[in-house]
Structures are given as C-alpha cells and as structure tokens.
Design a protein around this motif. Structure first.
Motif, mmCIF file in Angstrom:
data_model
loop_
_atom_site.group_PDB
_atom_site.id
_atom_site.type_symbol
_atom_site.label_atom_id
_atom_site.label_comp_id
_atom_site.label_asym_id
_atom_site.label_seq_id
_atom_site.Cartn_x
_atom_site.Cartn_y
_atom_site.Cartn_z
ATOM 1 N N HIS A 9 0.847 -1.202 0.000
ATOM 2 C CA HIS A 9 0.000 0.000 0.000
ATOM 3 C C HIS A 9 0.876 1.243 0.000
ATOM 4 O O HIS A 9 1.431 1.618 1.032
ATOM 5 C CB HIS A 9 -0.930 -0.013 1.226
ATOM 6 C CG HIS A 9 -1.989 1.029 1.189
ATOM 7 N ND1 HIS A 9 -3.327 0.731 1.049
ATOM 8 C CD2 HIS A 9 -1.927 2.386 1.256
ATOM 9 C CE1 HIS A 9 -4.037 1.851 1.045
ATOM 10 N NE2 HIS A 9 -3.205 2.874 1.168
ATOM 11 N N HIS A 11 1.678 5.267 -2.116
ATOM 12 C CA HIS A 11 1.054 6.342 -2.905
ATOM 13 C C HIS A 11 2.089 7.175 -3.641
ATOM 14 O O HIS A 11 2.175 8.387 -3.440
ATOM 15 C CB HIS A 11 0.228 7.261 -2.001
ATOM 16 C CG HIS A 11 -0.948 6.623 -1.344
ATOM 17 N ND1 HIS A 11 -2.075 6.219 -2.038
ATOM 18 C CD2 HIS A 11 -1.190 6.315 -0.038
ATOM 19 C CE1 HIS A 11 -2.954 5.710 -1.185
ATOM 20 N NE2 HIS A 11 -2.438 5.747 0.024
ATOM 21 N N GLU A 105 -8.494 2.728 -2.458
ATOM 22 C CA GLU A 105 -8.874 2.292 -1.161
ATOM 23 C C GLU A 105 -10.267 2.813 -0.867
ATOM 24 O O GLU A 105 -10.596 3.970 -1.134
ATOM 25 C CB GLU A 105 -7.866 2.723 -0.096
ATOM 26 C CG GLU A 105 -7.536 4.211 -0.078
ATOM 27 C CD GLU A 105 -6.382 4.501 0.885
ATOM 28 O OE1 GLU A 105 -6.569 4.359 2.101
ATOM 29 O OE2 GLU A 105 -5.316 4.887 0.407
ATOM 30 N N HIS A 173 -6.281 -2.427 5.259
ATOM 31 C CA HIS A 173 -4.988 -1.737 5.255
ATOM 32 C C HIS A 173 -4.803 -0.915 6.532
ATOM 33 O O HIS A 173 -5.782 -0.515 7.144
ATOM 34 C CB HIS A 173 -4.924 -0.900 3.964
ATOM 35 C CG HIS A 173 -4.636 0.543 4.122
ATOM 36 N ND1 HIS A 173 -3.353 1.025 4.263
ATOM 37 C CD2 HIS A 173 -5.442 1.628 4.122
ATOM 38 C CE1 HIS A 173 -3.401 2.342 4.348
ATOM 39 N NE2 HIS A 173 -4.640 2.737 4.271
ATOM 40 N N ASP A 222 2.219 2.905 3.305
ATOM 41 C CA ASP A 222 1.245 3.985 3.135
ATOM 42 C C ASP A 222 1.975 5.293 2.820
ATOM 43 O O ASP A 222 1.521 6.371 3.196
ATOM 44 C CB ASP A 222 0.354 4.144 4.379
ATOM 45 C CG ASP A 222 -0.938 4.894 4.072
ATOM 46 O OD1 ASP A 222 -1.318 4.983 2.892
ATOM 47 O OD2 ASP A 222 -1.562 5.420 5.021
HETATM 48 ZN ZN ZN Z 1 -3.494 4.922 1.609
#
Ligand code: ZN
Length: 273
Positions: A9, A11, A105, A173, A222
C-alpha cells in the motif's frame, strides 16, 4: 529485477512525489522492492495505472477513498478533488486494466468525516464492492475510527457489508482495529496489513502481531505518510517497507527470511501478481 519485498500500500501517485517520482521508483528497484500504488480518487487512480505500465515493479489499485467523497462540509485535501458519488464506469475502465490488481482504497472514515455521513460513505463503498465483484479483483479497505473511538465503528460497518455483499477477498490496510475484529476479517479470508507504526509503537501492536497468522498479513508503508523507524519525520518511501518486515519478524520471533518469503507470497496470492 528480482522483487524480494513488496509494499502492498503506497502512494507514489500523490503530489508529494511529483518532483522526484522516477528517482523513487529507481531507488525501489535498486532495493529489490516492488509496490502497489493505491488510488484515492479519479486522478490518482488513473496515474497509478499509468505508473504500473511504466514500471515492471509497480501495480495499481483504483478507487475512491472515503475522505474524497463529497459529504456535508468536508474539504478536499491538498492535491485532491472531492467526488460526488462513485463514477462506476470511469473506475470500471481502469479496474479492467491488466496492471490493476484491486479496488480501493475504499471503506469508512470517521476520523476525517463525521459518522452522520455513514449513508453517503456506505453508498460509495457498496458501489466499489460491486465493482470488485464484477471485475473479480480484491478490495483494499481503508477503515478509520474517530479520534476518541466513540460513535460508529468503521471495522464493524465494513465487516457487516462484506459478509453479505462481497464475492471477492481483500485486505484491511493500516490495521488499527481490535483482535476480535481482526478475527472476523480472517474468518472471511480477509488479510490485515501493518505499517511503519509498528516500528515505533511495538507495545501497542505486540499482541495483535503475535496473534495474526503469518499467512494473513502484509507489510506496507502507506507512503508518503508514517515513515518507519529509523526514518521517522522523513517522507516515507516504499523501500522503507523492509523495516516493517523486520519488525514483524522480531515481534513474532521468527526468522527474517521466513517472514520475507511468506509476505511476498501473501501479496502474490491476494493480488495475483
Ligand atoms: Zn493509503
């Protein structure tokens, strides 16, 4: 490249990486780290798919984050746009892409949104569960409770819907629910994932990490949020996921190599990568 770790996960599609995105992808390749780039709205979901075509060590997940759903008086975050409802056809086209490995998500956020927006969040979530069912790809769940833990519970709200609506598996997550809620996810075949938080808040997570079966968990960053120790305060990047793997090994008192191999397998199993 030989992918030895996977950040499930991340970004790299967000604005924080706008200036040096290519360098970060290269650094991850040098470190043998692959990653799933997760969308939070139309724009960054599209970019996630583009990046997954550009880099062999990247895959995409596409969908609408509950904080980007236009509800009552919420505001868009930096670099984000609010979306009034779920644009099913737009996301379906992205979701059908060969490099898209999941939907999300998506879920419930009672930290940024009041829980009186439940109905609006629910509608957008149920639409994404339907899309996941239609394309046969797993769900990436974002579940966050209010600061004081009062009011609706994001984990319970999602579980209830998944039990009746979902025909696909998925992952909760940034897991921050209870052990009992984790069990209810495991019971329906859903995995949970741990972030850099476990590297500096070990006491709070010790019991849960010990309890969670090694084949039901993932490691993630994340990024750009919450860099693991010893990089706290810096912008998180996917290669830092090694610290999360390492911490899981020490908290479970298992060999690091065994954890690495199993976490790689878990990601491959769920996301078919
Ligand atoms: Zn996220």
């Amino acid at each position: 490249m030989d992918i030895r770790y996977i950040d499930t996960h991340s970004h790299l599609n967000l604005y924080k990486f706008a200036d040096d995105r290519d360098e970060v992808f290269k650094k991850c390749a040098d470190e043998d780290v692959g990653m799933i780039t997760v969308g939070t709205g139309r724009k960054d979901s599209k970019l996630a798919v583009e990046l997954a075509h550009k880099y062999e060590h990247a895959w995409a997940i596409v969908g609408l984050h509950p904080i980007n759903v236009e509800v009552s008086d919420n505001k868009a975050r930096e670099g984000q746009e609010l979306e009034a409802g779920f644009d099913y056809d737009f996301y379906k086209e992205l979701a059908e892409d060969s490099r898209a490995v999941g939907i999300g998500e998506c879920g419930f956020d009672y930290f940024h949104n009041n829980d009186d927006t439940y109905e609006q969040q629910r509608e957008v979530f149920v639409a994404q569960v339907a899309l996941a069912n239609e394309v046969g790809k797993p769900l990436m769940l974002h579940l966050r409770n209010s600061k004081d833990g009062q009011g609706r519970n994001a984990y319970d709200d999602a579980s209830e819907i998944l039990k009746t609506e979902a025909k696909v598996l998925g992952n909760a997550h940034f897991y921050a629910g209870t052990q009992e809620q984790a069990k209810s996810f495991f019971d329906i075949g859903y995995t949970i994932s741990f972030t850099g938080v476990i590297t500096f808040a070990q006491a709070a997570y010790q019991e849960l990490v010990e309890y969670a079966p090694l084949d039901m968990i993932h490691g993630e960053t994340d990024c750009p949020f919450v860099a693991p120790a010893p990089y706290r305060g810096k912008r998180a990047e996917p290669w830092m996921v090694k610290q999360v793997y390492k911490t899981i090994a020490s908290m479970k008192n298992i060999d690091e190599e065994e954890v690495r191999e199993q976490l790689l397998k878990n990601a491959a199993n769920l996301y078919k990568i």
